[in-house]
Motif scaffolding. Structure first.
Motif, PDB file in Angstrom:
ATOM      1  N   PRO A 326       0.824  -1.218   0.000  1.00  0.00           N
ATOM      2  CA  PRO A 326       0.000   0.000   0.000  1.00  0.00           C
ATOM      3  C   PRO A 326       0.855   1.264   0.000  1.00  0.00           C
ATOM      4  O   PRO A 326       1.996   1.259   0.468  1.00  0.00           O
ATOM      5  CB  PRO A 326      -0.822  -0.122   1.291  1.00  0.00           C
ATOM      6  N   ILE A 327       0.282   2.340  -0.546  1.00  0.00           N
ATOM      7  CA  ILE A 327       0.973   3.631  -0.561  1.00  0.00           C
ATOM      8  C   ILE A 327       1.049   4.167   0.864  1.00  0.00           C
ATOM      9  O   ILE A 327       0.043   4.223   1.572  1.00  0.00           O
ATOM     10  CB  ILE A 327       0.241   4.621  -1.481  1.00  0.00           C
ATOM     11  N   GLY A 328       2.259   4.552   1.268  1.00  0.00           N
ATOM     12  CA  GLY A 328       2.448   4.957   2.655  1.00  0.00           C
ATOM     13  C   GLY A 328       2.336   6.444   2.893  1.00  0.00           C
ATOM     14  O   GLY A 328       1.636   6.896   3.794  1.00  0.00           O
ATOM     15  N   GLU A 329       3.019   7.276   2.078  1.00  0.00           N
ATOM     16  CA  GLU A 329       3.090   8.707   2.343  1.00  0.00           C
ATOM     17  C   GLU A 329       2.303   9.547   1.349  1.00  0.00           C
ATOM     18  O   GLU A 329       1.634  10.499   1.713  1.00  0.00           O
ATOM     19  CB  GLU A 329       4.561   9.157   2.324  1.00  0.00           C
ATOM     20  N   GLY A 330       2.398   9.234   0.071  1.00  0.00           N
ATOM     21  CA  GLY A 330       1.704  10.028  -0.947  1.00  0.00           C
ATOM     22  C   GLY A 330       2.585  11.083  -1.583  1.00  0.00           C
ATOM     23  O   GLY A 330       2.092  12.113  -2.045  1.00  0.00           O
ATOM     24  N   LYS A 331       3.895  10.824  -1.629  1.00  0.00           N
ATOM     25  CA  LYS A 331       4.822  11.731  -2.308  1.00  0.00           C
ATOM     26  C   LYS A 331       4.732  11.495  -3.811  1.00  0.00           C
ATOM     27  O   LYS A 331       4.852  10.374  -4.283  1.00  0.00           O
ATOM     28  CB  LYS A 331       6.243  11.480  -1.818  1.00  0.00           C
ATOM     29  N   VAL A 332       4.495  12.558  -4.569  1.00  0.00           N
ATOM     30  CA  VAL A 332       4.269  12.435  -6.016  1.00  0.00           C
ATOM     31  C   VAL A 332       5.376  13.168  -6.771  1.00  0.00           C
ATOM     32  O   VAL A 332       5.728  14.309  -6.424  1.00  0.00           O
ATOM     33  CB  VAL A 332       2.896  13.020  -6.421  1.00  0.00           C
ATOM     34  N   ASN A 401       0.356  -2.361  -8.401  1.00  0.00           N
ATOM     35  CA  ASN A 401      -0.944  -2.976  -8.644  1.00  0.00           C
ATOM     36  C   ASN A 401      -1.997  -1.875  -8.772  1.00  0.00           C
ATOM     37  O   ASN A 401      -2.075  -0.978  -7.922  1.00  0.00           O
ATOM     38  CB  ASN A 401      -1.298  -3.921  -7.496  1.00  0.00           C
ATOM     39  N   ILE A 402      -2.801  -1.923  -9.851  1.00  0.00           N
ATOM     40  CA  ILE A 402      -3.758  -0.842 -10.129  1.00  0.00           C
ATOM     41  C   ILE A 402      -4.763  -0.687  -8.996  1.00  0.00           C
ATOM     42  O   ILE A 402      -5.114   0.429  -8.605  1.00  0.00           O
ATOM     43  CB  ILE A 402      -4.482  -1.095 -11.466  1.00  0.00           C
ATOM     44  N   LYS A 403      -5.244  -1.807  -8.459  1.00  0.00           N
ATOM     45  CA  LYS A 403      -6.237  -1.728  -7.381  1.00  0.00           C
ATOM     46  C   LYS A 403      -5.638  -1.031  -6.157  1.00  0.00           C
ATOM     47  O   LYS A 403      -6.284  -0.168  -5.546  1.00  0.00           O
ATOM     48  CB  LYS A 403      -6.723  -3.130  -7.016  1.00  0.00           C
ATOM     49  N   ILE A 404      -4.397  -1.399  -5.810  1.00  0.00           N
ATOM     50  CA  ILE A 404      -3.734  -0.773  -4.661  1.00  0.00           C
ATOM     51  C   ILE A 404      -3.537   0.717  -4.915  1.00  0.00           C
ATOM     52  O   ILE A 404      -3.764   1.561  -4.038  1.00  0.00           O
ATOM     53  CB  ILE A 404      -2.369  -1.448  -4.399  1.00  0.00           C
ATOM     54  N   LEU A 405      -3.123   1.049  -6.152  1.00  0.00           N
ATOM     55  CA  LEU A 405      -2.904   2.447  -6.514  1.00  0.00           C
ATOM     56  C   LEU A 405      -4.183   3.258  -6.373  1.00  0.00           C
ATOM     57  O   LEU A 405      -4.205   4.316  -5.722  1.00  0.00           O
ATOM     58  CB  LEU A 405      -2.383   2.521  -7.949  1.00  0.00           C
ATOM     59  N   ARG A 406      -5.262   2.770  -6.960  1.00  0.00           N
ATOM     60  CA  ARG A 406      -6.500   3.554  -6.991  1.00  0.00           C
ATOM     61  C   ARG A 406      -7.227   3.539  -5.648  1.00  0.00           C
ATOM     62  O   ARG A 406      -8.002   4.447  -5.362  1.00  0.00           O
ATOM     63  CB  ARG A 406      -7.405   3.043  -8.111  1.00  0.00           C
TER      64      ARG A 406
END
Length: 577
Positions: A326-332, A401-406
């Motif tokens: 899973p995405i932890g921080e959200g740094k883009v 993984n697209i589901k994890i990303l979205r």
């Protein structure tokens, strides 16, 4: 159709039982003329009443057995076709749900609706007809010829002339009808599109008093469909008299030649009557075969359209070894990102480079058509970039993984879409298992709670299709609440506050910043006032980043941003002057 047969495999038993029961009916039908001949020749002509009675009872018994066969075939073929249609529709809908935006752009919404409904209905009907008529007609045709030959081989010479002519007629019809039926389906697409646009935009139509124009549009689409159908059916209209002519001449030939054989003593009257019955069955079966082949032409057009959707290559999918963490921080981070909607078009975004830290609120502003919405659509991989990289927490989103990303991203698009049901159901659409506290908190952050509790049933108020009972600002706030209830790591508001006032907008941004911690937020907006309290601003012009920094920094250093600011401030001054 071969590619769609797999949807019948789970119902193999039904597809076997239907032909078996039809075989029973056909055998019973074929045996009846022989018994009738026996009654005439050995009963009526010889005044044998007991034979007439006994044979008549046998005919009734056989007719009853045939009825059971016909009913059984109808039941099993109907069940098989209905299950087939249900599974095919489910698979089509599932496939459409997997489409990327690029895939969806290839098909009109009205066309997808037609394929899921009308085209599947055509295939469903074909399955039912295949298990009934396509079994009955050949069996009746072959059985009729065998029984006719067993009665008199000389009389059967008539078949050598009539059957090839009838087959030729149907082959010509099939060859010419296939493209016409494809055109019919396209006309249905067009008419559905006109109806859909009119119903969705009915308020605009009424406000501009364009009812006459829309009626003319529908009349034109309806006329196109009617003309296409008439053109296809005209082949049948022309062919049917020729078919009946050949059939009547054949029966006339049997009567003439059969009468000659009766006078000569080579045939009996009952046998001639039986032969005419068999001739009728053979011709009727040929007519059924012709009709089913014509319907196959239409169903083939539908099958190709359905298969086109099923075989559409989905361009955005997770890799086999995709990262499922899973995405932890959200740094883009965007690194030299280029994007175009197709290989033949120019780049919509060119060499985009910027980095956003976790929890920052980022504004995106620019001229119309500068690529603002396109940029944010790339983050959840609604489209795939042409070149470069987009990184979230240092990982390329194409490796995730697209589901994890979205699941980690919430998005409120430009067009606010709400669904039929209650406000509670619409907010919970973002998180099915949300409790009452979560629903209310997300509504409060979105500044929706106050107006919701003033509604007659509060959160249980039914809002109707597309939220027609709410104002634009109310719909936007519910859509924002729906996005916030997920507690995303990345929140994208694509011009999602355009219908709310400045104070409400700032409260929403404050709520996102202060209450939902560590949520990286992208706000696409046209108003310069929206940009004043964000952390950083991305300024876009013609697909290129021409500025990146805070509001104060850009006012000092960026001519393009300063020009946007000055134009909007001057407009405000003129408005209140």
């Amino acid at each position: 159709m071969k590619k769609l047969i797999k949807y019948l495999k789970p119902y193999t038993l039904l597809t076997i039982l239907a032909p078996i029961f039809m075989l029973i009916e056909v055998v019973c039908d074929l045996y009846q003329p022989t018994l009738l001949a026996h009654i005439v020749d050995n009963g009526i002509l010889k005044n044998n009443f007991s034979l007439i009675l006994n044979t008549g009872l046998i005919m009734l018994g056989i007719a009853f057995i045939g009825m059971i066969g016909g009913v059984g075939c109808t039941v099993f073929s109907s069940l098989a076709s209905q299950y087939f249609g249900r599974d095919l529709r489910n698979e089509l809908f599932k496939r459409v749900q997997q489409f990327s935006f690029k895939n969806i752009d290839k098909f009109r919404t009205s066309s997808l609706i037609t394929r899921l409904t009308n085209d599947v209905n055509q295939l469903q009907t074909l399955v039912m007809m295949s298990l009934r008529i396509m079994v009955r007609a050949p069996l009746l045709f072959i059985g009729g010829i065998i029984m006719a030959l067993s009665l008199n081989k000389s009389l059967s010479v008539i078949f050598l002339f009539s059957i090839p002519i009838l087959i030729l007629i149907f082959l010509v019809i099939m060859k010419r009808s296939f493209p016409l039926f494809g055109e019919i389906q396209r006309r249905i697409d067009y008419m559905n599109n006109v109806v859909r646009e009119n119903l969705v935009g009915i308020r605009v139509v009424r406000s501009f008093r364009r009812e006459d124009y829309e009626r003319e549009r529908f009349r034109y689409a309806n006329s196109l469909l009617m003309n296409a159908v008439i053109k296809a059916v005209m082949l049948l209209i022309i062919a049917m008299p020729f078919f009946m002519l050949v059939m009547n001449f054949s029966i006339l030939g049997v009567l003439w030649f059969g009468g000659f054989l009766v006078n000569r003593g080579s045939m009996k009257v009952g046998e001639v009557m039986a032969y005419i019955n068999y001739m009728g069955q053979i011709m009727f079966s040929l007519m059924m075969i012709g009709n089913i082949l014509i319907f196959v032409s239409r169903a083939s057009a539908s099958a190709s359209r359905v298969i086109e959707v099923l075989e559409e290559k989905i361009d955005i999918q997770s890799k086999e070894n995709a990262d499922k963490n899973p995405i932890g921080e959200g740094k883009v981070k965007f690194e030299h990102v280029y994007f175009s909607y197709s290989d033949k078009e120019e780049y919509v975004l060119k060499d985009i480079n910027f980095e956003v830290n976790p929890g920052e609120v980022i504004g995106i502003i620019g001229t119309t058509g500068s690529g603002k919405s396109t940029l944010v659509n790339l983050i959840p991989r609604l489209y795939d970039i042409s070149s470069g990289r987009i990184l979230i927490d240092g990982k390329d989103i194409r490796d995730m993984n697209i589901k994890i990303l979205r699941d980690a991203i919430s998005m409120v698009p430009q067009e606010t879409i709400l669904f039929s049901g209650t406000i509670r159901e619409n907010i919970c659409w973002g998180k099915e298992d949300a409790n009452e506290e979560e629903i209310i908190n997300s509504a409060k952050i979105a500044q929706a709670h106050d107006f919701i509790i003033r509604l007659p049933q509060g959160y249980d108020t039914v809002i109707g299709e597309r939220g027609v009972t709410l104002s634009g600002g109310q719909k936007q706030r519910i859509a924002i609440a729906r996005a916030l209830i997920k507690k995303p790591k990345i929140l994208i508001l694509d011009d999602a506050t355009s219908a709310v006032d400045f104070i409400t907008e700032q409260k929403i941004i404050h709520g996102v910043r202060e209450i939902i911690r560590n949520c990286t937020t992208f706000i696409v907006a046209q108003r310069i006032s929206t940009m004043m309290n964000v952390d950083k601003i991305i300024v876009l012009d013609k697909g290129v980043v021409v500025g990146f920094g805070s509001h104060s920094e850009l006012l000092k250093e960026n001519d393009f941003y300063r020009e946007i600011y000055k134009s909007q401030i001057d407009e405000e001054v003129m408005r209140y002057a």
